[in-house]
Design a protein around this motif. Structure first.
Motif: not given
Lengths: 311, 818
Positions: A29-35, A81-85, A235-240
């Motif tokens: 997610l972070k790779q895709e710039d989703v923080n 966690r690690a900059g991800f909210t 994983q599905v959440i990430t996909e969506v």
């Protein structure tokens, strides 16, 4: 603001395999710039919304009240966690006494004001056998509140996944039947068009929140079909979240619906013309005919007859 | 006041002696100003009509005004403003007839005798009878208490008039009429009886009795008349008047002509020494003159049905008799007076002894219209008001050339009164001295003060701490009004008023209004009646939008203050129907209870707290809106009163068209249509005191808005003028509404009871008002009610059941719902 958000410590309580998978997904997610990811959890009362939230967070973040309906106010749980909210908004059940609870819905809308919804978790139970009007009503209410676009960011979550299907149906068949019925209701309720339906199917994810959930060799919670459900859900959440559709920003117009003040404004000149020619003019004509028909006293009539009198 | 002059005809028709039937109007009383001075300053119309049948004066005890003619008083009830005095004077008409004219009955009568009969005039001394009849002096000197002398003769003998003593005053105990032709005694109800001025109980001298007899002999009604006395044992006399009625040839044609304003041709004195041939020539001339007169005369107003009725009378009768002519005259005059032609009189019958009876009528043609202004003391002054302003209010029937009609006079009074410029209005018809038979209509007006200022104060005691009024809570409040009316004499006016409940702190609530009214926009001579109004105003009202539904306790109130400028033009089509259009520019401020500007409605949370995120009160969201819009309103109202009940139809359409000028560029079209119909359910006879008919009222009201709709302009449902049985706005506030109502009114003893059912519906448009105040304050959006009530004067007392909650309540309301 971010400093006030608690560290996602619950993640440590997961099995190591799960932790690895989650870290992977978060990294993606972070790779895709989703923080930031905001997840809205909605559904009927008593289907396990709060439990699901707790399961994802990995701690008792939301109080669960199995026998009574929860409070009527939504709760947002934020973990970083690690900059991800991660924000998860738990909402009260939308059904009360067989009807949509308007107050609850209204409260949810107000709570969501000025927030962005990335993911909607529409929660229902797997072990409910029937899909009825009520489901459709809920879907309708959600669609009415947030628009059709929300379903592009939606997951259908079926709880109580650890069950033995009745009449010896194979688990997979039961699951697909149940999810098909629910998706159909969803389509109808959301009023999605046929063309939308073609390539559309909200992903259906199974969840088992019970502490007696089976675990596999790596101590991950698994479903009867052998899938470890927490990593699968994330994983599905990430996909969506990364499926390219837009997140829903809840602003005033979204809550209050389209501005009725703007509707039909361009018709005003036409309306005015119609009023002038079809209302004012006929009334004026009616007045003139009233004047002509007026019952005048005889003395008034008489003198008009003999206007040619000379002095 | 027609009087019949006898003109014994000796020449051509010796048997039918009176060939002419002249009527003369009464001589003038000394001064016509008596009527003016005696005019009561009240709403009274004095009709001192000389058109009543000649009732020669008589010394009757009950006769209060021995010299006055019979005065018919017409009281006209005019519903007008209390302080204004309206007088419609119809006083005695003084037609300056020369006494001699009738007197030369022989001559004068001739041209009436016209055709076949050819009356001759070796007639009696007409002047004498005129004086006799019209100068009651002859026998007015008696009074009931007067001494009288006994006849001094044996009882129960018949004495001829000339046998009576000239020095005695005789008391007449009774008067009998004896018709020689029918050989019967006629009663006092006979039309002849009123010809005689003598009355039983009166005291007369021989000379008076003789004059009376002469008068009777000369009046044209009788061929022959005698007076005899019969002595009574108590010293009084019983009089017997024996007569033979005049008759003429039967006629089968009737013609009525208007001889008003025609010069009365002076009869040429007939030389007694004329030869037969000269006499013939003379009569031929008379005849020709009369024919010319008939031709010149204008047709009269008498309608064909009445003319036919008269003709019927003529045909049934056979011979034309004096009585018949009296009847005809009464019938004709009755028609005129019933129709309001109060000045019309039958003055003469001509062409007797031909096949045609010509009835000459002076209808009362208006020769002049005078408009006069008076000061407070009644002196004629130059008024400030321009004459055309008054002139345009007068019905056409009051203009010169028309026949004076009392109804037209009343109409003029009402119209002039509606100008609200005069404190006293009089409409006087008076005879035109220069133009015989003509009427001058005088309109006398007293103008109101042009500038007025008024201060009214009031103290309101506000409950202080603990509910008791304290000194500090006494607030001086009141209104200051000033008015400058009738600017330039064209009824333009400026009116201003300032009202506050506390002069010490006027900024708290100050209501003001400044208005300029400019009537006759198209010119005072233009019949189009358009009025321009420019006003500057403010107002403060409690918004019914922010009202709770049933079961919601307090919703914090929102006050809507409007201040602005309004310019509109009103065109009046009729008294009730009009079209108004104009421009409104206003600033709307919404405030909460403590007068703070409040952009959002408040609502009470379930927890008891108050949140201020309710529906927005203004379009701009700041609590202050400014906007300009066009406003048009057309009202069609043809309702009328049938014995006090309204019957007819009233349609109102109003549209407010936003122009996109103002805060957030408001562009909208807000419209409402109201249709109300009052059905008369039973035909009733119209007239004062008659019961009103039962009436069914159907009412529909649609209101809608397209475009920007701030909450203060939303349509609200519920309230005494919307859906009864609910509070103002209790049903909802919506973008489109429909109200339907039906009411049945049954008259009961001078008032009426009614039953009604009403329904109001938001047509699902409550959600289309921003913030959905209907839902926020838990209102239904639709509701019905039914109930019944009774009208008590101005107050309606009604019991209405609110269908949403099913509970009923008793209401007292002022005014009408529809």
């Amino acid at each position: 603001m971010a400093s006030q958000i608690r560290e996602w410590s619950g993640i440590n309580s997961f099995a190591p395999a799960t932790q690895t998978k989650l870290s992977e997904l978060l990294g993606k997610l972070k790779q895709e710039d989703v923080n930031t990811l905001t997840i809205l959890v909605m559904g009927k009362g008593g289907v396990g919304k709060s439990s699901t939230v707790n399961s994802i967070i990995g701690e008792r973040a939301v109080t669960i009240s199995p026998f009574q309906s929860e409070g009527t106010r939504p709760v947002m749980v934020s973990r970083t966690r690690a900059g991800f909210t991660l924000n998860i908004i738990d909402t009260p059940g939308l059904i009360e006494g067989g009807y949509i609870n308007d107050v609850a819905l209204d409260n949810i809308k107000r709570f969501l004001l000025n927030k962005t919804i990335d993911i909607l978790l529409y929660v229902d139970r797997l072990d409910a056998y029937r899909v009825d009007n009520l489901d459709r009503e809920i879907v309708k209410a959600i669609t009415g509140s947030f628009g059709k676009g929300i379903w592009n960011r939606a997951l259908v979550v079926l709880t109580h996944a650890q069950l033995s299907p009745p009449d010896g149906l194979p688990y997979e068949e039961f699951f697909s039947k149940r999810s098909d019925a629910l998706l159909k209701a969803l389509r109808l309720g959301a009023g999605l068009k046929k063309s939308d339906v073609q390539g559309y199917g909200a992903p259906v994810v199974l969840v088992e929140n019970s502490g007696r959930c089976n675990k596999n060799e790596t101590d991950e919670k698994v479903l009867p079909n052998g899938i470890a459900w927490i990593p699968h859900l994330v994983q599905v959440i990430t996909e969506v979240a990364l499926n390219g559709s837009k997140s829903i920003f809840v602003d005033k117009t979204l809550i209050e619906g389209p501005n009725p003040n703007d509707r039909g404004k361009f018709l005003i000149p036409l309306i005015l013309a119609v009023q002038y020619f079809l209302v004012i003019k006929p009334i004026e004509r009616a007045i003139r005919s009233d004047v002509a028909k007026e019952n005048r006293p005889s003395w008034e009539m008489r003198d008009t007859e003999k206007t040619n009198r000379k002095i | 006041m027609p009087v019949f002059a006898a003109a014994p005809s000796h020449l051509l028709n010796p048997t039918t002696l009176p060939s002419s039937f002249t009527s003369r109007r009464k001589l003038a009383p000394p001064s016509s100003s008596t009527a003016a001075t005696s005019r009561a300053p009240s709403l009274k119309c004095q009709l001192s009509s000389s058109s009543s049948f000649p009732t020669p004066q008589n010394p009757q005890p009950f006769e209060l005004k021995p010299r006055g003619p019979i005065i018919k008083k017409l009281s006209i009830a005019l519903a007008v403003a209390s302080s204004v005095t309206l007088v419609l004077n119809l006083r005695k008409f003084v037609f300056k007839g020369d006494g001699n004219f009738g007197g030369g009955a022989g001559n004068g009568g001739n041209w009436f005798g016209g055709g076949g009969g050819g009356g001759d005039g070796s007639g009696g001394d007409g002047g004498g009878f005129w004086k006799n009849l019209f100068c009651p002096a002859a026998n007015a000197d008696e009074s009931p208490s007067q001494e009288w002398d006994s006849h001094g003769l044996p009882a129960n003998i018949v004495v001829q008039l000339n046998k009576l003593s000239g020095f005695k005053k005789y008391k007449v105990s009774e008067i009998l009429f004896f018709d020689r032709r029918r050989w019967t005694t006629v009663g006092s109800e006979d039309s002849f009886f009123e010809m005689v001025s003598l009355r039983p109980g009166g005291v007369y001298t021989k000379a008076q009795l003789q004059k009376e007899l002469e008068a009777l002999a000369n009046c044209g009604m009788f061929e022959k008349v005698d007076l005899e006395g019969k002595t009574n044992p108590d010293g009084t006399l019983g009089l017997t008047i024996s007569f033979t009625e005049s008759t003429w040839q039967s006629a089968d044609k009737f013609r009525c002509i208007n001889v008003g304003l025609m010069a009365q041709s002076k009869p040429i004195e007939m030389d007694p020494d004329m030869t037969e041939k000269e006499k013939l020539e003379y009569f031929r001339n008379q005849e020709k003159d009369y024919k010319r007169r008939i031709e010149r005369a204008r047709t009269c107003l008498l309608p064909a049905p009445v003319q036919r009725e008269v003709l019927q009378m003529l045909r049934e009768q056979g011979k034309v008799s004096a009585r018949l002519l009296q009847k005809i005259r009464d019938r004709v005059q009755k028609w005129y007076h019933d129709e309001g032609y109060a000045c019309a009189q039958v003055v003469n019958f001509g062409n007797l002894n031909t096949k045609e009876v010509v009835c000459e009528v002076v209808e009362g043609d208006i020769t002049q219209l005078l408009i006069q202004f008076q000061d407070k003391l009644g002196n004629v002054v130059e008024g400030n008001t321009q004459i055309p302003v008054v002139h345009r209010e007068l019905p056409r029937q009051l203009r010169p050339g028309k026949v004076f009609n009392i109804e037209a006079g009343k109409q003029a009074l009402r119209n002039i009164n509606s100008l609200a410029l005069f404190s006293n209005i009089e409409v006087n018809p008076r005879p035109d001295e220069k133009n015989e038979g003509g009427i001058i209509v005088e309109i006398k007006l007293k103008e109101l003060e042009q500038k007025t200022a008024e201060v009214s104060t009031e103290w309101s005691i506000v409950p202080g701490r603990g509910g008791y009024p304290t000194l500090a809570s006494l607030q001086p409040g009141g209104t200051v009004t000033f008015e400058h009316r009738n600017l330039k004499g064209l009824n333009r006016s400026i009116l201003g008023s300032v009202t506050t409940s506390n002069f010490c702190n006027p900024q708290d609530d100050l209501a003001f209004k400044l208005e300029y009214v400019h009537p006759y926009l198209d010119g005072v001579y233009n019949p189009r009646n358009r009025t321009l109004r420019v006003s500057c105003f403010n107002s403060r009202k409690l918004s019914p939008v922010f009202t709770g539904g049933p079961g919601v306790d307090e919703v914090p109130p929102i006050w809507v203050d409007r201040a602005g400028l309004k310019t509109n033009i009103t065109e009046n089509f009729t008294r009730q129907s009009k079209f108004t259009y104009g421009l409104v520019m206003e600033e709307i401020t919404t405030r909460d209870e403590s007068s703070h500007i409040c952009p959002y409605g408040q609502r009470v949370l379930p927890s008891g707290g108050i949140s201020v995120d309710g529906p927005p009160t203004t379009l701009s969201g700041t609590g202050i809106d400014r906007m300009a819009f066009l406003q048009a309103n057309i009202t069609r109202d043809n309702t009328k009163f049938v014995n006090g009940a309204i019957v007819g139809q009233r349609n109102v359409f109003q549209v407010d068209q936003g122009l996109g000028i103002g805060s957030k560029f408001p562009f909208f079209n807000r419209h409402q249509l109201t249709l109300t119909q009052f059905f008369q359910l039973k035909k009733v006879e119209e007239g004062a005191g008659k019961p009103p008919p039962p009436v069914l009222v159907l009412h529909g009201h649609y209101g809608g808005c397209v475009g920007d709709l701030p909450s203060y302009d939303a349509f609200t449902l519920g309230g005494p003028y919307s859906v009864r049985g609910y509070n103002m706005g209790e049903i909802g506030a919506a973008r489109n509404i429909l109200e339907l109502a039906a009411e049945l009114r049954i008259p009961v003893r001078g008032t009426h009871v009614y039953a009604f059912a009403e329904h109001g519906n938001d047509l699902g448009s409550s959600k289309d008002v921003k913030g959905n105040p209907t839902e926020v304050y838990r209102r239904m959006g639709h509701g019905s009610s039914y109930g019944a009530g009774v009208k008590l004067g101005l107050v309606r007392a009604e019991y209405a059941v609110d269908h949403n909650s099913g509970s009923g309540a008793l209401f007292f309301r002022f005014g009408e719902r529809f």
